[in-house]
Design an enzyme around this catalytic site. Structure first.
Site, PDB file in Angstrom:
ATOM      1  N   TYR A 275      60.628  80.093   0.233  1.00  0.00           N
ATOM      2  CA  TYR A 275      60.168  81.208   1.062  1.00  0.00           C
ATOM      3  C   TYR A 275      59.057  80.745   2.005  1.00  0.00           C
ATOM      4  O   TYR A 275      59.116  80.973   3.217  1.00  0.00           O
ATOM      5  CB  TYR A 275      59.685  82.348   0.168  1.00  0.00           C
ATOM      6  CG  TYR A 275      59.190  83.555   0.915  1.00  0.00           C
ATOM      7  CD1 TYR A 275      60.088  84.425   1.532  1.00  0.00           C
ATOM      8  CD2 TYR A 275      57.836  83.848   1.001  1.00  0.00           C
ATOM      9  CE1 TYR A 275      59.637  85.553   2.216  1.00  0.00           C
ATOM     10  CE2 TYR A 275      57.384  84.963   1.682  1.00  0.00           C
ATOM     11  CZ  TYR A 275      58.288  85.814   2.286  1.00  0.00           C
ATOM     12  OH  TYR A 275      57.844  86.919   2.963  1.00  0.00           O
TER      13      TYR A 275
ATOM     14  N   LYS B 270      59.026  80.538   6.169  1.00  0.00           N
ATOM     15  CA  LYS B 270      58.036  81.284   6.942  1.00  0.00           C
ATOM     16  C   LYS B 270      57.153  80.353   7.775  1.00  0.00           C
ATOM     17  O   LYS B 270      56.744  80.712   8.880  1.00  0.00           O
ATOM     18  CB  LYS B 270      57.196  82.174   6.022  1.00  0.00           C
ATOM     19  CG  LYS B 270      58.005  83.272   5.332  1.00  0.00           C
ATOM     20  CD  LYS B 270      58.650  84.199   6.346  1.00  0.00           C
ATOM     21  CE  LYS B 270      59.330  85.378   5.711  1.00  0.00           C
ATOM     22  NZ  LYS B 270      59.784  86.362   6.688  1.00  0.00           N
TER      23      LYS B 270
ATOM     24  N   SER C 189      53.646  95.059  -5.117  1.00  0.00           N
ATOM     25  CA  SER C 189      54.826  95.917  -5.245  1.00  0.00           C
ATOM     26  C   SER C 189      55.025  96.375  -6.686  1.00  0.00           C
ATOM     27  O   SER C 189      56.001  97.032  -7.005  1.00  0.00           O
ATOM     28  CB  SER C 189      56.067  95.174  -4.747  1.00  0.00           C
ATOM     29  OG  SER C 189      56.262  94.006  -5.491  1.00  0.00           O
TER      30      SER C 189
END
Length: 154
Positions: A103, A107, A138
Site C-alpha cells: 500500500y 501511494k 475505522s
C-alpha cells in the site's frame, strides 16, 4: 446547461476499461473540469506473506488506475487550458508503517507522479492537488493493548 447524471461503472484495475470510460465521459459531457482520483485498495500483512500478484493488484488500483484515467482526460484539459486534477492519496505516500509495504509503495509512486505532473501542468493553467490524509480510526472500539496499531490511534 444542466446534465442528467449518468451512472458509469469503472474498474480502476482494468486499463482498457479506464480508457473506454474516459472516452465515454468526454463524448457524453464534452469535458471534465475537475477529476478526483479517489479509488484505493489496501492490504495489511507482512511483506513475506503478501503475494506478488496482490502487490501488482494494489499498484494497479492505487497507481496505474489514477495515472491512466488522468492521462486519458488530460489532453482535453490541456486543449481547453483549464482544469483541476485531484489525487486523494494517503500519508503513507510519504511515510511507511509496518505491514503496509504494498500500500505504502503504491501511494509513494502516485505521490511522485502527481508531484511531477503538477510542475508540468503549470504552463497550461491546470491545477494538480494531492491530498494526503493521515491515519483514520475505522475501529468501532479501540484496538486491544499490545496491538502495534494502538500507538497510531493515540
Amino acid at each position: 446547461q444542466t446534465y442528467a447524471p449518468k451512472l458509469i461503472l469503472l474498474d480502476v484495475t482494468d486499463i482498457s476499461c479506464i480508457r473506454d470510460v474516459a472516452k465515454e465521459i468526454l463524448n457524453c459531457y464534452g469535458c471534465v473540469d475537475i477529476l478526483i482520483n479517489n479509488a484505493s485498495m489496501k492490504v495489511k500483512g507482512a511483506v513475506q506473506s503478501i503475494s506478488l500478484e496482490l502487490d501488482k493488484k494494489i499498484m494497479d488500483a492505487n497507481y496505474f488506475g489514477p495515472i491512466t484515467l488522468t492521462k486519458a482526460i488530460l489532453p482535453n484539459m490541456i486543449s481547453r487550458r483549464t482544469g483541476h486534477i485531484v489525487l486523494i492519496n494517503s500519508i503513507q505516500g510519504k511515510i511507511g508503517i509496518p505491514f503496509r509495504a504494498a500500500y505504502a509503495a503504491s501511494k509513494h509512486a502516485a505521490f511522485g507522479f502527481f508531484d511531477c505532473l503538477r510542475a508540468e501542468m503549470e504552463e497550461f493553467d491546470i491545477s494538480v492537488s494531492t491530498v494526503n490524509p493521515t491515519f483514520i480510526c475505522s475501529y468501532h472500539r479501540p484496538p486491544a493493548p499490545g496491538n502495534w496499531e494502538a500507538s497510531i490511534w493515540k
